[in-house]
Design an enzyme around this catalytic site. Structure first.
Site, PDB file in Angstrom:
ATOM      1  N   ASP A 191       0.834  -1.212   0.000  1.00 29.65           N
ATOM      2  CA  ASP A 191       0.000   0.000   0.000  1.00 29.65           C
ATOM      3  C   ASP A 191       0.865   1.256   0.000  1.00 29.65           C
ATOM      4  O   ASP A 191       0.496   2.279   0.569  1.00 29.65           O
ATOM      5  CB  ASP A 191      -0.941   0.006   1.206  1.00 29.65           C
ATOM      6  CG  ASP A 191      -0.198  -0.126   2.530  1.00 29.65           C
ATOM      7  OD1 ASP A 191       1.047  -0.265   2.512  1.00 29.65           O
ATOM      8  OD2 ASP A 191      -0.848  -0.092   3.589  1.00 29.65           O
ATOM      9  N   ASP A 267       8.073  -6.111  13.926  1.00 25.38           N
ATOM     10  CA  ASP A 267       8.589  -4.745  13.943  1.00 25.38           C
ATOM     11  C   ASP A 267       8.860  -4.276  15.375  1.00 25.38           C
ATOM     12  O   ASP A 267       9.893  -3.648  15.653  1.00 25.38           O
ATOM     13  CB  ASP A 267       7.658  -3.784  13.209  1.00 25.38           C
ATOM     14  CG  ASP A 267       6.199  -3.950  13.594  1.00 25.38           C
ATOM     15  OD1 ASP A 267       5.874  -4.882  14.351  1.00 25.38           O
ATOM     16  OD2 ASP A 267       5.381  -3.129  13.143  1.00 25.38           O
TER      17      ASP A 267
END
Length: 403
Positions: A191, A267
């Protein structure tokens, strides 16, 4: 008798003289012929030498042209097989329309540097539209991760998507580093759109990473990169907080991370001290993963100030020159001061209170505020003024004794 003898002797002398003269004339005639032949031979040799020299010159020119063509041909072949700067992988799952937009954004700037940045799409799962969309582009390589193993979450109520994402990342990076043998990989999500100087930025960053092993990864993202908090597209920062969202790492770093890769929340896992081990991340002031129209010539920029030994002095100097602001209403006070300002916070709740006033990220991870370097969070408010939110130990970590 004597007179006859003298007469005969004189006759003989005359005959000998005549013979001698004749012989000399014959010799002169012969020498003249040989001289003419020798002159003709010399002239012929001169013409032959001249022609030979012309022929040699022509051969040399042809050889030179052949060598030039061979060199140019070799250079063209070398250009085609040059070592890539990094592979670029788009992580995709089930959003075909998003993937198409991302691919088009990348190809717009990647076509000119395709040999330096081979493009991959790594699809997690079997969505037919995503597969069809990826295979419709000849400019990229499609990889498909099919994992039928059941997911066991560690805590009740957790989304299994975080576990699937972590598995997909490990599979894709293992494949790119170990099977395709790339030395660096840039990870994008499906995206994102990239800036015009995206590839130049990472090429400059790759050279920096080779020199400074304290840089764990380079990101194209700034968490506080909204337009109201940024100003200068040429400025880069070091950060103790992993930004993600369009980032590059090296094979040596992946070899360290892969064996202990987490089951989920990869992450946040990278933001733990036990994993980054004091190494830092390069981030831009202005993001490189959305279209903003800026195009920096990174190849001409001197990025040596980002080397660890130089950067700590560089950052300490600009922080010392910022004007201190104390008390409440930091936003109002900052707006009424000319030049850069610094606001000191006492602890995490105090930081969150001040960050909330300015509208920047309040998140911490393992003792590090998002985007911080040595506990300092920097952003523009309003641009071009810089605001530094300074932690209780920041001066000590930066070697600042007094201001």
């Amino acid at each position: 008798m004597t007179d006859k003898f003298l007469c005969d002797f004189r006759f003989l002398l005359l005959a000998a003289a005549v013979a001698f003269i004749y012989i000399q004339m014959c010799l002169f005639t012969t020498q003249s012929k040989y001289a003419d032949r020798l002159a003709n031979a010399v002239e012929a040799e001169t013409r032959c030498t001249s022609q030979m020299r012309k022929l040699i010159d022509q051969i040399s020119m042809q050889q030179s042209r052949i060598v030039d063509l061979e060199v140019k041909g070799l250079q063209r072949r070398m250009d085609k097989i040059q070592t890539p700067v990094a592979a670029v992988v788009i992580m995709a799952c089930n959003r075909a329309d998003y993937l198409e937009r991302t691919i088009k954004s990348i190809l717009k700037y990647q076509n000119a540097v395709a040999s330096k940045y081979p493009l991959f799409v790594s699809q997690d799962g079997s969505d037919p539209q995503v597969r069809e969309k990826a295979l419709s582009y000849d400019q990229l390589t499609h990889m498909q991760h099919l994992d039928s193993k059941p997911v066991q979450t560690e805590r009740p109520g957790e989304l299994i998507a975080y576990y699937k994402i972590a598995r997909h990342y490990k599979w894709a990076l293992d494949k790119l580093f170990h099977e395709y043998k790339f030395s660096r990989v840039i990870i994008l999500e499906d995206d994102m759109e990239i800036a015009p100087d995206f590839f130049d930025y990472f090429e400059a960053a790759a050279a920096l990473m080779e020199k400074d092993k304290t840089i764990m990864a380079v990101s194209s993202w700034n968490d506080n990169g909204q337009k109201q908090f940024v100003h200068d597209p040429e400025i880069l920062y070091r950060s103790d907080f992993f930004p993600g969202l369009g980032w590059m790492l090296t094979k040596s770093t992946w070899n360290e991370l892969s064996p202990k890769w987490p089951k989920a929340y990869w992450d946040d896992w990278l933001r733990l001290q036990e994993n980054h081990k004091g190494r830092q991340f390069i981030r831009p002031e202005v993001c490189r993963t959305y279209n903003f129209g800026e195009h920096v010539d990174w190849k001409s920029k001197d990025l040596s100030y980002l080397m660890e030994d130089e950067y700590i002095k560089h950052f300490a100097e600009i922080l010392k020159n910022a004007k201190p602001i104390n008390g409440a209403d930091a936003v109002l006070k900052a707006s009424n001061v000319q030049g850069d300002v610094r606001v000191h916070y006492k602890d995490q709740p105090d930081f969150e209170r001040i960050a909330r006033q300015f509208g920047v990220f309040q998140e911490w991870k393992d003792g590090v505020p998002r985007t911080a370097y040595k506990g300092v969070v920097v952003f523009r408010y309003p641009p071009p003024r810089r605001v530094f939110l300074v932690g209780p130990k920041s001066f000590e970590l930066l070697g600042i004794k007094s201001v």
